[in-house]
Design an enzyme around this catalytic site. Structure first.
Site, PDB file in Angstrom:
ATOM      1  N   LYS A 105      -7.024 -19.244   5.403  1.00  0.00           N
ATOM      2  CA  LYS A 105      -5.459 -18.000   5.184  1.00  0.00           C
ATOM      3  C   LYS A 105      -4.143 -19.044   5.426  1.00  0.00           C
ATOM      4  CE  LYS A 105      -6.956 -15.370   8.730  1.00  0.00           C
ATOM      5  NZ  LYS A 105      -7.765 -15.146   9.039  1.00  0.00           N
ATOM      6  N   ASN A 107       0.621 -12.427   9.611  1.00  0.00           N
ATOM      7  CA  ASN A 107      -1.002 -12.733  10.879  1.00  0.00           C
ATOM      8  C   ASN A 107      -0.237 -14.480  11.096  1.00  0.00           C
ATOM      9  OD1 ASN A 107      -3.121 -12.457  12.566  1.00  0.00           O
ATOM     10  ND2 ASN A 107      -4.182 -14.237  11.167  1.00  0.00           N
ATOM     11  N   HIS A 110     -15.523 -12.268  14.377  1.00  0.00           N
ATOM     12  CA  HIS A 110     -14.557 -11.469  14.756  1.00  0.00           C
ATOM     13  C   HIS A 110     -15.744  -9.777  14.622  1.00  0.00           C
ATOM     14  CE1 HIS A 110     -10.235 -13.507  14.959  1.00  0.00           C
ATOM     15  NE2 HIS A 110     -11.097 -13.519  13.746  1.00  0.00           N
TER      16      HIS A 110
END
Length: 471
Positions: A125, A148, A194
């Site tokens: 990403k 982010n 995660h």
């Protein structure tokens, strides 16, 4: 910054005063909100107070007068257990949101037509976000990039004519952004990650899906089961969709084929036609299948934003890549030096090793992850020699023994010197010295960035080194 006006005159509780949390608090204050903030770290509280933010233990406030709780992305919402502020907010019946949600509300209020490309995925990403921003800049737009990656989203410049926003979104940010509705939403891939924060893969995938569920155009990689299912639901709803595969030819969508990317679409009579082709030959910053996926997503977003295909092709050729992610540092004669310090596990190192046919002088090691480099065995024939550093040296040597020549170098300094010497006398057409450690850095370096910076410095100091120009 982007002042948050949607809470003007109302009280907002905020927890987490790191970089994005502090930027969010300041944006709320600038928009007229009454902010009360807290952080478990004393230095964070001192910094916030010095910058004019009201700091108070949220255990002690009257929650019945609070309009919302704003959590920083690093603060657990659900798993392994909700942060202590979460049940307090829920008991008061107030919403719990994050900085990306505040950004979305301000865009909807002030400039809903502003191009907004949101990017997520387990892998790739950051590169995709940077590439989208690069292509839009080449296309003449005033681009703000953050989220982010780098700049907190509310620290970007305010909405204005001709200004586009490219925002990388983690699953934590998406989970706190119920009204997320980008003009283009990109979902690259979903693999286990995660789970300590999301509980199950199903929950993690559902959170990722929210980014494309509300988007005008969804751009989805369909090389994993979760993303294929998400794309299928998008098709069932009849919503605009472009799919990407680097593993097979798609009847409709972007496919990675020899030398480049091809977009196929269905015509009025349902006949499939080639709508676009992008040649990636010679673009070193976009080597490998994983970067082909990133490039396809970025091209789709740029085209949807109105950038001409010729401009996109020129922009791809000029993309410098991101530091520490297959970063081409320079050449000494025919030897290419590549900094892939971000490869902190075997899965990431696999992508780097797959990007070269052979002649790889591989610098690996550090603090090993579970499984070590055993999964990389099918790629060992591409490795001319390995140069082992750090705590994983003995384990990696045991895996390589009898299959790949190796040296225990101990330090990065020794490894770079030895790899450069060997690559210089290699008979391979384009030998490469590749730092792709398949390990965390913590045994010898503070983080992978410091490790990559040290590699770059060592390479740039080599005699005869011609560095690659950066934008």
């Amino acid at each position: 910054m982007i002042p948050v006006t949607s809470f003007a005159g109302r009280r907002v509780a905020l927890f987490g005063l790191g970089g994005s949390g502090l930027a969010t608090a300041e944006a709320l204050v600038a928009g007229g909100a009454d902010v009360v903030a807290y952080d478990d770290g004393e230095m964070a509280r001192i910094t916030a107070a010095a910058r004019g933010i009201a700091v108070e233990n949220l255990h002690d406030i009257a929650w019945d007068g609070v309009a919302a709780l704003v959590l920083s992305p690093g603060v657990p919402l659900t798993h392994p257990e909700p942060h202590w502020t979460v049940p307090l907010a829920r008991a008061a019946g107030i919403e719990i949101i994050g900085d990306v949600e505040l950004f979305c509300r301000e865009r909807a209020r002030h400039m809903p037509e502003a191009p907004f490309i949101a990017v997520t995925g387990t892998n790739g990403k950051s590169t995709t976000t940077a590439l989208v921003a690069h292509l839009l800049k080449v296309g003449g737009l005033n681009v703000q990039m953050g989220g982010n990656i780098g700049t907190p989203v509310l620290a970007l410049k305010p909405f204005g004519a001709g200004r586009a926003y490219v925002v990388e979104c983690s699953s934590f940010q998406i989970d706190l952004a119920p009204s997320l509705a980008p003009s283009v939403g990109i979902l690259l891939n979903i693999t286990p990650d995660h789970l300590d924060r999301h509980g199950t893969m199903a929950n993690y995938a559902a959170i990722k899906e929210r980014l494309v569920a509300g988007s005008g155009l969804a751009v989805i990689g369909v090389d994993d089961d979760f993303c294929r299912a998400i794309a299928g639901r998008r098709v069932a709803l009849g919503r605009p969709l472009e799919t990407i595969s680097v593993e097979r030819r798609l009847e409709e969508g972007w496919s990675w084929e020899p030398h480049g990317l091809t977009l196929r679409v269905a015509g009025p009579d349902d006949a499939i036609a080639v709508a676009a082709h992008i040649d990636l030959t010679g673009i070193g910053s976009l080597r490998g299948a994983h970067n082909a996926q990133n490039a396809a997503a970025a091209v789709a977003a740029a085209m949807a934003t109105g950038i001409d295909l010729g401009v996109i092709r020129a922009g791809l050729a000029r993309f410098p890549g991101l530091a520490h992610r297959m970063e081409q540092v320079g050449r000494a004669g025919k030897v290419l030096f590549v900094n892939d310090s971000k490869a902190t596990n075997a899965d990431a190192a696999e992508k780097a090793l797959c990007a070269f046919d052979g002649g790889i002088h591989w610098i690996a090691g550090g603090k090993a992850k579970e499984g070590g480099i055993t999964p990389l065995a099918p790629l060992f024939p591409r490795i001319a020699r390995a140069y082992l550093i750090g705590a994983a040296s003995d384990d990696f040597a045991a895996t390589l023994d009898g299959r790949v020549p190796y040296e225990r170098c101990g330090t990065l300094e020794v490894a770079v010197a030895r790899a450069a010497e060997d690559a210089a006398i290699s008979k391979h057409a384009e030998p490469v010295v590749l730092l792709s450690p398949a390990c965390a850095s913590y045994d010898q370096f503070r983080n992978f960035e410091v490790r990559g910076d040290r590699f770059r410095d060592l390479v740039l100091a080599l005699p005869g080194l011609e560095p690659f120009a950066k934008e």
